[in-house]
Design an enzyme around this catalytic site. Sequence first.
Site, PDB file in Angstrom:
ATOM      1  N   ASP A 102       0.839  -1.196   0.000  1.00 60.47           N
ATOM      2  CA  ASP A 102       0.000   0.000   0.000  1.00 60.47           C
ATOM      3  C   ASP A 102       0.879   1.253   0.000  1.00 60.47           C
ATOM      4  O   ASP A 102       2.040   1.211   0.424  1.00 60.47           O
ATOM      5  CB  ASP A 102      -0.881   0.032   1.255  1.00 60.47           C
ATOM      6  CG  ASP A 102      -1.866  -1.124   1.282  1.00 60.47           C
ATOM      7  OD1 ASP A 102      -2.164  -1.680   0.203  1.00 60.47           O
ATOM      8  OD2 ASP A 102      -2.329  -1.462   2.392  1.00 60.47           O
TER       9      ASP A 102
HETATM   10  N1  URA Z   1      -1.270  -5.969   3.801  1.00 63.87           N
HETATM   11  C1  URA Z   1      -1.773  -4.722   3.826  1.00 63.87           C
HETATM   12  O1  URA Z   1      -2.830  -4.468   4.385  1.00 63.87           O
HETATM   13  N2  URA Z   1      -1.074  -3.763   3.213  1.00 63.87           N
HETATM   14  C2  URA Z   1       0.100  -3.966   2.585  1.00 63.87           C
HETATM   15  O2  URA Z   1       0.696  -3.028   2.075  1.00 63.87           O
HETATM   16  C3  URA Z   1       0.613  -5.274   2.573  1.00 63.87           C
HETATM   17  C4  URA Z   1      -0.096  -6.269   3.184  1.00 63.87           C
END
Ligand code: URA
Length: 230
Positions: A102
């Site tokens: 993310d």
């Molecule tokens: N899980 C998440 O919620 N975000 C990420 O960036 C990676 C795994």
Amino acid sequence: MRLDKYLAHLQVGSRAEVKQLIKKKAVSVDGEVVRDPGFAVAEQSQVTVSGTVVAGNLAVTYLMNKPAGVITATEDPQARTVVDLIDAKDRRPGLFPVGRLDKDTTGLLLLTTDGALGHALLSPKRHVDKTYLATLNGALTADMVTQLEQGIVFKDFTSAPAQVTVVGERSAEITIHEGKFHQVKRMFHAVGIEVVSLKRLSMGALRLPEALPLGSYRALTEAEMTLLQE
Ligand code: URA
């Protein structure tokens, strides 16, 4: 590979610019000036531009410590991407991030030109474990840990049992076996707690090197490459 393409792939210049360099007799292959942009460069050839050896692999795999605020994509008209963090000299055609973190997630991210490697690491059949350090908005209870370790039933999938280690009052390490969108945040949310920040620590046997600053990257070592293949 054609000489002009080879030089352009190694970021010496655009295809037009390297053709100009070749025309100006600035390019030699194995000590001989070459004036044909279509000259076939052999893998073991030594190419020089204005006397400087042009070296570099066309196939690369980089390990990055992704900072928050950049998106995991190759390009984007508005946002800064992880590929924008790669120096121009290190960019290669086809370089892509393996999987997705993310925008606000930090930590270990691989970028590679090797489609087969990317595919193998993301394949649900391989189940490459991923470990994250999550900072939470409260304390994780024993019951929450149990639920996470049993697996969570979502509408679209059921997470395999995760391994959870409480490492601080409001932080925990969690190892998951899939790579679904927002998976870690969704898992914690499902048990009644929110992720405040998330950092990926490892993928399979490959760990984020502590000495690699946020936003930096380096080529994977041979040993790390072997670890990934395990
Ligand atoms: N899980 C998440 O919620 N975000 C990420 O960036 C990676 C795994």
